[in-house]
Design an enzyme around this catalytic site. Structure first.
Site, PDB file in Angstrom:
ATOM      1  N   SER A  64       1.562  -1.686  -7.428  1.00  0.00           N
ATOM      2  CA  SER A  64       1.182  -2.841  -8.263  1.00  0.00           C
ATOM      3  C   SER A  64       0.095  -3.662  -7.582  1.00  0.00           C
ATOM      4  CB  SER A  64       2.404  -3.697  -8.617  1.00  0.00           C
ATOM      5  OG  SER A  64       3.211  -4.003  -7.511  1.00  0.00           O
ATOM      6  N   LYS A  98       7.609   1.106   0.929  1.00  0.00           N
ATOM      7  CA  LYS A  98       8.263   0.470  -0.225  1.00  0.00           C
ATOM      8  C   LYS A  98       9.471   1.254  -0.713  1.00  0.00           C
ATOM      9  CE  LYS A  98       4.666   0.712  -2.851  1.00  0.00           C
ATOM     10  NZ  LYS A  98       3.883   1.472  -1.858  1.00  0.00           N
ATOM     11  N   SER A  99       9.285   2.518  -1.015  1.00  0.00           N
ATOM     12  CA  SER A  99      10.372   3.330  -1.575  1.00  0.00           C
ATOM     13  C   SER A  99      11.508   3.502  -0.576  1.00  0.00           C
ATOM     14  CB  SER A  99       9.847   4.704  -2.006  1.00  0.00           C
ATOM     15  OG  SER A  99       8.980   4.586  -3.118  1.00  0.00           O
ATOM     16  N   LEU A 144       0.816  -1.205   0.000  1.00  0.00           N
ATOM     17  CA  LEU A 144       0.000   0.000   0.000  1.00  0.00           C
ATOM     18  C   LEU A 144       0.856   1.263   0.000  1.00  0.00           C
ATOM     19  CD1 LEU A 144      -2.640  -1.035   2.701  1.00  0.00           C
ATOM     20  CD2 LEU A 144      -3.064  -0.816   0.236  1.00  0.00           C
ATOM     21  N   SER A 145       0.270   2.356  -0.438  1.00  0.00           N
ATOM     22  CA  SER A 145       0.919   3.654  -0.326  1.00  0.00           C
ATOM     23  C   SER A 145       1.186   3.935   1.152  1.00  0.00           C
ATOM     24  CB  SER A 145       0.010   4.745  -0.905  1.00  0.00           C
ATOM     25  OG  SER A 145       0.596   6.019  -0.759  1.00  0.00           O
ATOM     26  N   GLY A 146       2.402   4.350   1.457  1.00  0.00           N
ATOM     27  CA  GLY A 146       2.746   4.629   2.850  1.00  0.00           C
ATOM     28  C   GLY A 146       3.288   3.439   3.609  1.00  0.00           C
ATOM     29  N   SER A 147       3.380   2.291   2.948  1.00  0.00           N
ATOM     30  CA  SER A 147       3.861   1.090   3.638  1.00  0.00           C
ATOM     31  C   SER A 147       5.372   1.112   3.845  1.00  0.00           C
ATOM     32  CB  SER A 147       3.463  -0.175   2.864  1.00  0.00           C
ATOM     33  OG  SER A 147       4.052  -0.182   1.568  1.00  0.00           O
TER      34      SER A 147
END
Length: 199
Positions: free
Chosen positions: A108, A40-41, A35-38
């Site tokens: 994704s 990842k980046s 999710l966004s904010g998890s």
């Protein structure tokens, strides 16, 4: 299905194996999904930095960055999300062929899209890294204020709010980013790559 006709694949004089031998390490794609904010980046870039410090050829493909250039013509409909991931899969394959460890940080959200990318790669070349984090924690972090805007209806088709996220069923690696530090996540990923003789 390609729309182009009268094209023939040209075999390269220097192979993926040649590049791996010269580099002294393997190549793969670390496909970060979540999710966004998890995180990842953040984790993908931390892995990239550690690879670089260890003399390993690496590169990060980040979702927002790719949408500034290669995929700037795509929106966030289901169709566009699928095309976004298809293109990234093909780019990631080129990096792996070049002997590089490439990390990708994309929501994704659809399992079928990730599976379509997976089939482009040989065994141990596609490493799905599920950055698992509860929705409420992602909303609490909300570094880009996207959840706030989505809850207000200012952003449509936002994953986790009004568009689904399909969790990986059998990821190679699962990172509980609400429980692990970034350093612990990096160590876990490095251990996996070492066990598979990639690095």
């Amino acid at each position: 299905m390609s729309k182009a006709t009268n094209i023939t694949w040209h075999a390269a004089a220097v192979t993926k194996s040649d590049r791996r031998v010269q580099n002294g390490h393997g190549s793969c794609v670390l496909w970060f999904t979540g999710l966004s904010g998890s995180g990842k980046s953040t984790i993908a870039n931390a892995v990239s930095s550690e690879l670089y410090r260890n003399g390993i050829n690496e590169y990060v493909l980040d979702g927002d960055n790719i949408r500034h250039g290669l995929n700037r013509d795509l929106g966030f409909s289901d169709h566009d999300r699928t095309e976004n991931i298809r293109r990234i899969g093909e780019v990631a394959k080129l990096f792996v062929d070049s002997g590089t460890v490439v990390t990708t940080a994309f929501i994704s959200p659809f399992r079928s899209d990730r599976d379509q990318v997976r089939v482009l790669f040989e065994k141990y070349e596609f490493i799905e890294v599920y950055v698992k984090c509860p929705l409420d924690e992602c909303e609490r972090r909300d570094p880009k204020q996207l959840y706030v805007k989505a809850r207000r209806g200012e952003i449509k088709d936002f994953t986790g709010i009004d568009s689904p996220y399909e969790e990986p069923e059998h990821p190679e690696i699962t990172i509980r980013s609400d429980l692990l530090t970034v350093e612990e996540a990096v160590e876990h990923i490095f251990q996996y790559m070492q066990e598979k003789n990639i690095i």
